[in-house]
Design a protein around this motif. Structure first.
Motif, short mmCIF file in Angstrom:
data_model
loop_
_atom_site.label_atom_id
_atom_site.label_comp_id
_atom_site.label_asym_id
_atom_site.label_seq_id
_atom_site.Cartn_x
_atom_site.Cartn_y
_atom_site.Cartn_z
N ILE A 114 87.32 4.43 67.12
CA ILE A 114 86.94 5.14 67.98
C ILE A 114 87.98 5.57 69.01
O ILE A 114 88.76 4.71 69.53
N ASN A 115 87.88 6.73 69.44
CA ASN A 115 88.97 7.18 70.59
C ASN A 115 88.39 6.92 71.87
O ASN A 115 87.30 7.61 72.29
N GLU A 116 88.92 5.85 72.83
CA GLU A 116 88.62 5.83 74.37
C GLU A 116 87.00 5.55 74.52
O GLU A 116 86.47 6.68 75.02
N PRO A 117 86.43 4.73 74.08
CA PRO A 117 84.95 4.39 74.17
C PRO A 117 84.60 4.60 75.57
O PRO A 117 83.59 4.95 76.19
N THR A 142 99.03 5.44 71.50
CA THR A 142 98.71 6.53 70.69
C THR A 142 98.50 7.85 71.42
O THR A 142 98.10 8.64 70.90
N GLU A 143 98.62 7.68 72.72
CA GLU A 143 98.82 9.02 73.49
C GLU A 143 99.39 8.54 74.87
O GLU A 143 99.21 7.36 75.60
N ASN A 144 100.27 9.43 75.26
CA ASN A 144 100.96 9.48 76.55
C ASN A 144 101.54 10.79 76.76
O ASN A 144 102.07 11.52 75.86
N TYR A 166 88.43 18.73 67.73
CA TYR A 166 87.64 19.72 68.53
C TYR A 166 88.64 20.43 69.47
O TYR A 166 88.49 21.57 69.86
N GLN A 167 89.77 19.86 69.71
CA GLN A 167 90.49 20.47 70.69
C GLN A 167 91.58 21.29 70.26
O GLN A 167 92.17 22.22 70.86
N ILE A 168 91.83 21.23 68.80
CA ILE A 168 92.82 22.19 68.30
C ILE A 168 92.19 23.05 67.15
O ILE A 168 92.62 24.05 66.92
N HIS A 209 86.59 9.07 65.09
CA HIS A 209 85.73 9.58 66.09
C HIS A 209 86.70 9.79 67.37
O HIS A 209 86.88 8.69 68.29
N HIS A 210 86.82 11.10 67.78
CA HIS A 210 87.44 11.83 68.77
C HIS A 210 86.44 12.39 69.61
O HIS A 210 86.59 13.63 69.86
N TRP A 211 85.14 11.70 69.80
CA TRP A 211 84.17 12.41 70.69
C TRP A 211 83.21 13.64 70.29
O TRP A 211 82.39 13.68 70.99
N PHE A 244 92.41 22.78 74.15
CA PHE A 244 91.25 22.66 74.72
C PHE A 244 91.02 21.24 75.32
O PHE A 244 91.00 20.38 74.77
N GLU A 245 91.16 21.37 76.86
CA GLU A 245 91.28 20.06 77.68
C GLU A 245 89.66 19.84 78.05
O GLU A 245 89.50 19.78 79.45
N TRP A 246 89.08 19.68 77.06
CA TRP A 246 87.42 19.39 77.26
C TRP A 246 87.07 20.02 78.67
O TRP A 246 87.06 21.37 78.42
N ALA A 247 86.33 19.43 79.41
CA ALA A 247 85.54 20.14 80.62
C ALA A 247 86.49 21.09 81.56
O ALA A 247 86.13 21.94 81.93
C1 BGC Z 1 92.00 11.79 75.37
C2 BGC Z 1 92.36 13.30 74.89
C3 BGC Z 1 92.67 14.14 76.38
C4 BGC Z 1 93.88 13.39 77.15
C5 BGC Z 1 94.13 14.34 78.31
C6 BGC Z 1 92.62 11.39 76.53
O1 BGC Z 1 91.42 10.89 77.52
O2 BGC Z 1 91.87 11.16 74.10
O3 BGC Z 1 91.41 13.80 74.19
O4 BGC Z 1 93.03 15.57 75.83
O5 BGC Z 1 93.38 11.92 77.26
O6 BGC Z 1 93.18 14.22 79.19
#
Ligand code: BGC
Length: 457
Positions: free
Chosen positions: A170-173, A356-358, A25-27, A126-128, A411-414
């Motif tokens: 699941i990403n970040e439950p 998986t993210e940083n 959804y973000q890209i 699933h990433h939200w 797209f950084e969500w909210a």
């Molecule tokens: C999420 C990403 C988000 C990033 C930065 C993580 O919580 O998986 O979708 O963009 O952090 O907030």
């Protein structure tokens, strides 16, 4: 780049995978293209007042149409792996039942292109973004979602497992349950005292059931992705120490204890009181499936103070006045990454771990006259955190790879488009991609298998 100390002694493990991450959804943009169903996020962003400046993912980085260009860009940067997510609503427009071949074909082509370019795919199921039709039936609050998720996961395993070696469920439950069901800042936007533990439990059951299904259908590796934030007490007072345990249970152990140990932390009842349900043993057994790796997303730490006014955890974060903070207000604390990796390894029996993210959102100055985008704070962030990863590996953590968040500004969500996490700048008016200095820095780290960080044995 001149400021990077050179060293020929990299001790990153052989086969350590260097990559970058994004989510659908973000890209992607084109949210309704080619027969896709509506997602809960599409609905959320089109509800006035939910997202900053009314931003939506309608166009985002237009990756749905520019994916070839983005794969080529990754190749130019030397990426060895790419973590992306599948939009469930593209594949199953109603969330269950009918498969949309065109939605499936998009990810099929993407995987082929990645492999042709020497880039290993890591797929997040699933990433939200959830099909809105499932949200209408209660979303993560409905126990039937476990079966819906498994049916969807099976479609993906059958289509892609011949080429995808790394899957995550699941990403970040925690973010889904906390942001989506407690604070209402993320889709589906609920504010409830009672729903978060229920949503969290079904997310975990869906994870476990998908892993079970994978053992029947798949041949490669599967894990879950959690965001971990190590908690440090603001003082040695009994109240702050207890608050720190609650915060750690709520955010970190609530998810990894069930997955690895088959039980929830004792503090959960203390956190939620009457809103904490008692779950049957068979649910816990379903959640506790052997996984091949755990994905850790790390951004910051928190220094915890007892605060009786803040429900449910009764904690607040103690400000760290002299530290650097990112644009999202997160303290830059690389040591926390080493600490949390060592903690996972010690507590859960030394599982293989991928970061998986940083990454970090910083204000990027305007493009320089020579076309460069200088982002020294992001370069410093990445360098320090990669050194922290290396320190953990040297101290015995079984580390398999690192994915920077994110390949692209997105797209950084909210926050909408107001926060830029990319190592590649996106001009949203023209969709032009420009690698920032951090992309060049990371490309050099990859090309030298970490030696460009100046880490030595
Ligand atoms: C999420 C990403 C988000 C990033 C930065 C993580 O919580 O998986 O979708 O963009 O952090 O907030």
């Amino acid at each position: 780049m001149a400021d990077i100390a050179e060293s020929s002694h990299s001790t990153f493990p052989a086969g350590f995978l260097w990559g970058c991450a994004t989510s659908a959804y973000q890209i992607e943009g084109s949210p309704l293209a080619d027969g896709a169903g509506v997602s809960n996020w599409h609905r959320f962003v089109h509800t006035p007042g939910r997202v900053r400046d009314g931003d939506t993912g309608d166009v985002a980085c237009d990756h749905y149409r520019r994916w070839r260009e983005d794969v080529a860009l990754m190749r130019t940067l030397g990426m060895r792996a790419y973590r992306f997510s599948i939009a469930w609503n593209r594949v199953l427009p109603e969330g269950r039942g009918r498969v949309n071949p065109e939605g499936l074909a998009f990810y099929d082509r993407l995987v082929d292109a990645l492999l042709e370019n020497g880039i290993q795919p890591m797929v997040t199921l699933h990433h939200w973004d959830l099909p809105a039709a499932l949200d209408d039936r209660g979303g993560w609050l409905n126990p039937d979602i476990v079966d819906w998720f498994v049916d969807y996961a099976r479609v993906m395993f059958r289509k892609l497992d011949d080429r995808v070696g790394l899957w995550t469920t699941i990403n970040e439950p925690w973010v889904v349950s906390d942001g989506g069901y407690l604070h209402g800042v993320l889709a589906p936007g609920h504010r409830s005292q009672f729903e978060p533990p229920i949503a969290a439990h079904h997310l975990l059951r869906a994870h476990g059931a998908a892993v079970q299904a994978y053992r029947a259908d798949g041949r490669n590796n599967i894990g879950i992705v959690v965001n971990l934030e190590p908690k440090y007490p603001a003082s040695q007072g009994a109240d702050d120490l207890a608050a720190t345990r609650r915060a750690d249970a709520y955010m970190n152990r609530q998810f990894l204890d069930p997955v690895f140990l088959g039980r929830y932390p004792e503090e959960m009842h203390e956190v939620f009181g009457d809103a904490w349900p008692v779950w049957p043993d068979e649910d816990m057994a379903q959640i506790r499936q052997a996984i091949d790796f755990v994905g850790v997303n790390y951004y910051t730490r928190s220094v915890v103070r007892h605060d009786p006014r803040r429900w449910p955890q009764r904690v607040s974060g103690a400000p760290q006045k002299h530290a650097t903070h990112t644009e999202t207000g997160w303290e830059v604390y690389p040591q926390g990454l080493t600490d949390v990796l060592k903690w996972v390894s010690a507590r859960y029996g030394r599982p293989p771990i991928y970061i998986t993210e940083n990454g970090a959102a910083f204000y990027d100055p305007p493009t320089a006259s020579d076309g460069r985008i200088e982002d020294p704070l992001r370069v410093a962030y990445l360098r320090a955190h990669l050194r922290a990863v290396h320190a953990a590996a040297r101290q015995g953590v079984d580390l398999r790879g690192y994915f920077v968040w994110s390949l692209l500004d997105n797209f950084e969500w909210a926050h909408g488009y107001s926060k830029r996490f990319g190592i590649v700048h996106v001009d949203y008016a023209t969709q032009q991609r420009t690698p920032k200095d951090s992309a060049r820095f990371y490309a050099k780290v990859i090309a030298t298998h970490g030696a460009a960080l100046g880490v030595t044995a």
